[in-house]
Design an enzyme around this catalytic site. Structure first.
Site, mmCIF file in Angstrom:
data_model
loop_
_atom_site.group_PDB
_atom_site.id
_atom_site.type_symbol
_atom_site.label_atom_id
_atom_site.label_comp_id
_atom_site.label_asym_id
_atom_site.label_seq_id
_atom_site.Cartn_x
_atom_site.Cartn_y
_atom_site.Cartn_z
ATOM 1 N N GLU A 41 -5.122 2.941 4.506
ATOM 2 C CA GLU A 41 -5.457 1.459 3.941
ATOM 3 C C GLU A 41 -4.670 0.338 3.954
ATOM 4 O OE1 GLU A 41 -4.739 -0.300 -0.717
ATOM 5 O OE2 GLU A 41 -4.899 1.799 -0.526
ATOM 6 N N ASP A 45 -6.215 -3.004 6.184
ATOM 7 C CA ASP A 45 -6.000 -4.453 5.621
ATOM 8 C C ASP A 45 -5.596 -5.267 6.577
ATOM 9 O OD1 ASP A 45 -5.835 -6.259 3.124
ATOM 10 O OD2 ASP A 45 -3.903 -6.338 3.765
ATOM 11 N N ASN A 114 -10.332 0.153 -1.345
ATOM 12 C CA ASN A 114 -9.331 0.628 -0.371
ATOM 13 C C ASN A 114 -9.847 1.648 0.451
ATOM 14 O OD1 ASN A 114 -7.437 -0.779 -2.139
ATOM 15 N ND2 ASN A 114 -7.065 1.093 -3.765
ATOM 16 N N GLU A 117 -10.941 0.068 3.549
ATOM 17 C CA GLU A 117 -9.682 -0.469 4.143
ATOM 18 C C GLU A 117 -9.238 0.930 5.186
ATOM 19 O OE1 GLU A 117 -7.736 -4.104 2.074
ATOM 20 O OE2 GLU A 117 -7.486 -2.251 1.180
#
EC number: 3.1.26.3
Length: 227
Positions: A41, A45, A114, A117
Site C-alpha cells: 500500500e 501510494d 488501501n 493502492e
C-alpha cells in the site's frame, strides 16, 4: 477464493506470475497472516502519486503548479481510490478476519482504498511502471470521464458538513463578507462559520466557488486539529 482471484486478474487485464504477490496485496492485517498489504500500500501510494501527477502535467499544459497540486490531491485520496477499487470489485477478493467480515469490512472505504493502492504497488513490482500506468489511467478515465479544474472544488462543502456534524453536531454556515470588482469581473468573499466562529475566508468568481474554497480551507484546519 481462487475463482475470485482469477476474476479479479481478468478485470485487471493482467495475470500475476507471482500469485503470492497479489495475495499479499489483498491481505488485510486483520487476517493475522505473517504478511499483509501495508507495505505494498505504501509503495502503491507513491507510484499512483507519480502516475497521476505525470498524467495531469501532460493533460493540463497551461495550468500552474499550485492548481495542478490541488487537482492531483482531488484524485489521489481515499475517496477516489475507493471508487477505483469498486470498479474492480476488489471487496470480493480481500482476505479479512471473520470479525472484520461481520463488521462489513468489504465495504469500508479505507480498506478498499488501501487494497487498491496495494494492488498497484504489486503490479509495479512485477510488471513495471508502464503497465501500471496504463492500467491506472484507464481506470481513472473510466471513473472520471471528464477530468477538469472543476474537480478541485467538488464536494468540499459536503465533506465539511459531514465532518462538523460528526464532531460537533452542527452544520457550517456561509456568510457573504463582501463583493468587489467591476460587474463583468466581480469577485465574492465568503466566510465559513462553525459554532459561531469564522473558521476560514475565501474569494471566488462566484459565490459557489468561494464557498467551496472556504470549505476546503476549513477542512484543512479541522483535520489538523483532529490529528
Amino acid at each position: 477464493m481462487q475463482q475470485k482471484l482469477e476474476a479479479l486478474q481478468k478485470r485487471l487485464g493482467y495475470q500475476f506470475k507471482n500469485q503470492n504477490l497479489i495475495i499479499e496485496a489483498l491481505t488485510h492485517k486483520s487476517s493475522k497472516q505473517p504478511y499483509n498489504n501495508e507495505r505494498l500500500e505504501f509503495l502503491g501510494d507513491a507510484v499512483l502519486d507519480l502516475i497521476v501527477g505525470e498524467y495531469l502535467y501532460h493533460e493540463f499544459t497551461e495550468v500552474a503548479e499550485g492548481e495542478l497540486s490541488k487537482l492531483r490531491a482531488s484524485l489521489v485520496n481515499e475517496k477516489s481510490f475507493e471508487k477505483l477499487a469498486r470498479l474492480l470489485h476488489l471487496g470480493e477478493s480481500i482476505y479479512i478476519s471473520l470479525a472484520e467480515e461481520n463488521n462489513n469490512g468489504r465495504e469500508k472505504p479505507s480498506l478498499l482504498s488501501n487494497a487498491f493502492e496495494a494492488i498497484m504497488g504489486a503490479l509495479y513490482l512485477e510488471a513495471g511502471l508502464e503497465t501500471t500506468r496504463a492500467l491506472a489511467i484507464s481506470l481513472l478515465e473510466e471513473a472520471y470521464p471528464k477530468i477538469d479544474m472543476d474537480a478541485i472544488f467538488r464536494d468540499h462543502k459536503t465533506t465539511l458538513q459531514e465532518l462538523t456534524q460528526a464532531h460537533f453536531g452542527v452544520t457550517p454556515e456561509y456568510r457573504l463578507v463582501r463583493s468587489f470588482g467591476p460587474d463583468h469581473k466581480k469577485e465574492f468573499e465568503i466566510a465559513v462559520c462553525v459554532r459561531g466562529n469564522d473558521l476560514a475566508l475565501a474569494s471566488g468568481k462566484s459565490k459557489k466557488e468561494a464557498q467551496q474554497k472556504a470549505a476546503l480551507l476549513a477542512l484543512e484546519i479541522l483535520k489538523k486539529e483532529f490529528q
